[in-house]
Write an enzyme that holds these catalytic residues in place. Structure first.
Site, PDB file in Angstrom:
ATOM      1  N   ASP A   1       0.867  -1.168   0.000  1.00 38.46           N
ATOM      2  CA  ASP A   1       0.000   0.000   0.000  1.00 38.46           C
ATOM      3  C   ASP A   1       0.911   1.227   0.000  1.00 38.46           C
ATOM      4  OD1 ASP A   1      -2.338   1.639   0.434  1.00 38.46           O
ATOM      5  OD2 ASP A   1      -1.716   1.782   2.526  1.00 38.46           O
TER       6      ASP A   1
ATOM      7  N   SER B   1      -2.244   0.642  -4.624  1.00 45.50           N
ATOM      8  CA  SER B   1      -2.698   1.765  -3.810  1.00 45.50           C
ATOM      9  C   SER B   1      -4.086   2.241  -4.194  1.00 45.50           C
ATOM     10  CB  SER B   1      -1.711   2.933  -3.948  1.00 45.50           C
ATOM     11  OG  SER B   1      -2.220   4.101  -3.339  1.00 45.50           O
ATOM     12  N   GLY B   2      -4.897   2.474  -3.172  1.00 43.17           N
ATOM     13  CA  GLY B   2      -6.182   3.135  -3.371  1.00 43.17           C
ATOM     14  C   GLY B   2      -6.041   4.637  -3.459  1.00 43.17           C
TER      15      GLY B   2
ATOM     16  N   GLU C   1      -1.846  10.657   3.977  1.00 46.38           N
ATOM     17  CA  GLU C   1      -2.933  10.226   3.109  1.00 46.38           C
ATOM     18  C   GLU C   1      -3.049  11.305   2.035  1.00 46.38           C
ATOM     19  OE1 GLU C   1      -4.838   7.474   3.156  1.00 46.38           O
ATOM     20  OE2 GLU C   1      -3.920   6.622   4.979  1.00 46.38           O
TER      21      GLU C   1
ATOM     22  N   ASP D   1      -1.948  -0.802   5.786  1.00 46.41           N
ATOM     23  CA  ASP D   1      -2.390  -0.293   7.086  1.00 46.41           C
ATOM     24  C   ASP D   1      -3.899  -0.151   7.215  1.00 46.41           C
ATOM     25  OD1 ASP D   1      -3.049   3.082   7.097  1.00 46.41           O
ATOM     26  OD2 ASP D   1      -2.328   2.104   5.274  1.00 46.41           O
TER      27      ASP D   1
ATOM     28  N   ASP E   1      -0.327   5.010   0.858  1.00 49.94           N
ATOM     29  CA  ASP E   1      -0.666   6.015   1.861  1.00 49.94           C
ATOM     30  C   ASP E   1      -0.591   5.441   3.270  1.00 49.94           C
ATOM     31  OD1 ASP E   1      -2.403   8.476   0.248  1.00 49.94           O
ATOM     32  OD2 ASP E   1      -2.020   6.587  -0.777  1.00 49.94           O
TER      33      ASP E   1
ATOM     34  N   LYS F   1      -6.975  -4.878  -5.201  1.00 56.64           N
ATOM     35  CA  LYS F   1      -5.633  -5.140  -4.667  1.00 56.64           C
ATOM     36  C   LYS F   1      -5.377  -6.634  -4.533  1.00 56.64           C
ATOM     37  CE  LYS F   1      -4.887  -0.917  -1.927  1.00 56.64           C
ATOM     38  NZ  LYS F   1      -4.321  -0.435  -0.659  1.00 56.64           N
TER      39      LYS F   1
ATOM     40  N   ARG G   1     -15.199  11.656  -1.165  1.00 54.42           N
ATOM     41  CA  ARG G   1     -14.061  12.539  -0.877  1.00 54.42           C
ATOM     42  C   ARG G   1     -13.529  13.181  -2.147  1.00 54.42           C
ATOM     43  NH1 ARG G   1     -10.094   8.560   1.741  1.00 54.42           N
ATOM     44  NH2 ARG G   1     -11.448   7.022   0.747  1.00 54.42           N
TER      45      ARG G   1
ATOM     46  N   ASN H   1      -8.971  -1.595   3.659  1.00 59.79           N
ATOM     47  CA  ASN H   1      -8.974  -1.991   2.257  1.00 59.79           C
ATOM     48  C   ASN H   1      -7.723  -2.787   1.871  1.00 59.79           C
ATOM     49  OD1 ASN H   1      -7.466   0.453   2.598  1.00 59.79           O
ATOM     50  ND2 ASN H   1      -7.533   0.805   0.397  1.00 59.79           N
TER      51      ASN H   1
END
Length: 280
Positions: A77, A165-166, A86, A233, A79, A210, A122, A236
């Site tokens: 991941d 990564s999201g 983030e 972390d 962030d 992912k 967001r 997700n």
């Protein structure tokens, strides 16, 4: 075949072993036996979140899943894992709405909100942000302590490294270039006339993406799950962590720590390199 747990025993003193095992598990007790071997009580988390206690001699061929010689794929991941931020919250800061967006981010990472829905919510708030701001945001983001050492060691050992990564591809690609990471899978911001539109180009990189991409890469490389490392972390990241032979929640949210196979709560990411390869 040498296992990760025997690396602990051979690479660290009793005091160091006690300290380092605490990184991965909770409240270990380490004692030296009459024959000089070390006996440790480990508290480990299963994927289902059930705590188990095991009495293990470190040289025993149990407990860990992969040898340092076999690890071939490492997925991360970005962030709050490879970087100390983030990114979506930092974008929001440019519009004066960081607190509003960060609250949603925190709940999403805790698993309290659906990731895709909260991501779109967001992102919509960022509509109109000038793309000229993005370089400055990237330049002020700090890399997670130990990340550079860990990635360098993995590359030296011939391990393929990947960001899943999201967050956003524009940032992930630049981070990958800086660290020497091989591949990136992340969300692509939609930018029109130099401004964010408040949307991302499909598909959205969520938890299922992912995990699916990790399994796809492992299959293409003909790897067993024990040859795959994943680190993250957020909620997700849980499917990705479960799909890897070595799934490590790094300074993660409480739900993630509860459900992840392994947790790392102390020190930098270089602790993973030390666990896998001894002194680095």
């Amino acid at each position: 075949m040498q296992r990760l747990v025997s690396v602990f025993a051979s690479s660290f003193s009793t005091m160091e072993l006690a300290e380092f095992s605490q990184v991965f598990v909770a409240a270990p007790e380490v004692s030296t036996q009459a024959d000089g071997s070390q006996l440790a009580q480990w508290k480990t988390n299963t994927v289902m979140g059930q705590d188990t206690l095991k009495q293990i001699k470190p040289e025993a061929d149990i407990f860990m899943f992969a040898s340092q010689e076999l690890l071939k794929l490492a997925c991360f991941d970005m962030d709050s894992t490879l970087i100390q931020a983030e990114v979506i919250d930092e974008l929001a800061a440019e519009l004066g709405i960081k607190d509003q967006v960060a609250t949603i981010t925190e709940r999403a990472m805790r698993g309290e909100l659906d990731f895709k829905a909260s991501f779109r919510e967001r992102l919509a708030l960022l509509n109109g942000l000038s793309a000229e701001k993005l370089d400055g945001i990237f330049n002020r983001i700090q890399i997670m302590p130990g990340a550079e050492l860990l990635i360098a060691k993995l590359r030296a050992e011939g391990v393929k490294t990947v960001i899943l990564s999201g967050g956003f591809e524009l940032f992930a690609a630049r981070l990958a270039a800086k660290l020497g990471i091989d591949e990136v899978y992340s969300n692509v911001l939609d930018i029109v006339d130099g401004k964010l539109t408040g949307t991302a180009i499909e598909p959205i990189v969520d938890a299922e993406f992912k995990a699916r991409q990790l399994v796809k890469m492992a299959t293409e490389l003909d790897l067993a799950s024990s040859q795959v490392l994943a680190v993250g972390d957020g909620a997700n990241d849980l499917p990705m962590l479960a799909a890897a032979g070595i799934g490590i929640a790094y300074k993660a949210k409480p739900k993630v720590q509860e459900l992840a196979p392994l947790t790392l709560n102390y020190g930098g990411l270089d602790g993973i390199a030390k666990a896998l390869y001894g002194d680095v």
